[in-house]
Design a protein around this motif. Sequence first.
Motif, short mmCIF file in Angstrom:
data_model
loop_
_atom_site.label_atom_id
_atom_site.label_comp_id
_atom_site.label_asym_id
_atom_site.label_seq_id
_atom_site.Cartn_x
_atom_site.Cartn_y
_atom_site.Cartn_z
N CYS A 3 1.43 -0.85 0.32
CA CYS A 3 0.07 0.13 0.26
C CYS A 3 0.75 1.30 0.00
N CYS A 6 0.48 3.47 3.79
CA CYS A 6 0.68 3.05 4.93
C CYS A 6 1.78 1.70 4.96
N CYS A 29 -6.27 -1.54 -0.08
CA CYS A 29 -5.56 -1.85 0.95
C CYS A 29 -6.35 -2.20 2.46
N CYS A 32 -5.19 -0.23 5.96
CA CYS A 32 -6.04 1.84 5.81
C CYS A 32 -6.74 1.85 5.22
ZN ZN Z 1 -2.67 0.87 4.04
#
Ligand code: ZN
Length: 180
Positions: A3, A6, A29, A32
């Motif tokens: 991702c 994050c 994701c 997150c």
């Molecule tokens: Zn993420």
Amino acid sequence: MECPHCGYHDSKVIDSRDVNDGIRRRRQCLSCHKRFTTYERLQPASLFVIKKDQRREELDRHKLLNGLRKACEKRPLPTGTVDKLADDIEAQLYRLGRTEIPGKIIGDMVMEGLKNLDHIAYIRFASVYRDFTDITVLKREVDTLASSQTEATSPPSAQLPLLPDENMKEVTSSHQRNRR
Ligand SMILES: [Zn+2]
């Protein structure tokens, strides 16, 4: 695919569709829940350049880019122009659908691209690539460019007629009268 927000290692595909030369996937994701896009492309088959001495060399983007950068050095070109030209030439070459391409074709594409981009860069490249040993050939090339440039410039605009002196006086005096 991590991702970009994050760095989490897993995501789910929420949409995928065919684009020009690949597949575009919209992902979310699993950590997150932010969304990002990935593209999947087929790696084009290798392209070989046939050198003057008949040796084959794999097409090298860095080499192409370096040649273009050298020609365009210190020229007033917007950032990214040279990379875009390299992309265009590369795309054109792959579109030919051949596995081997004579170096001359690439050289001619570069010449054509630079000619449209910057005349100084063009002459720089041409003087190396075409190996101008004869100054008259170089001069002819420069003359051709110079004449195509003068044709493009617009004729000088007509000068505005100057105001006759009498009118000037009148404007000044009426202005002064208004002030009183
Ligand atoms: Zn993420």
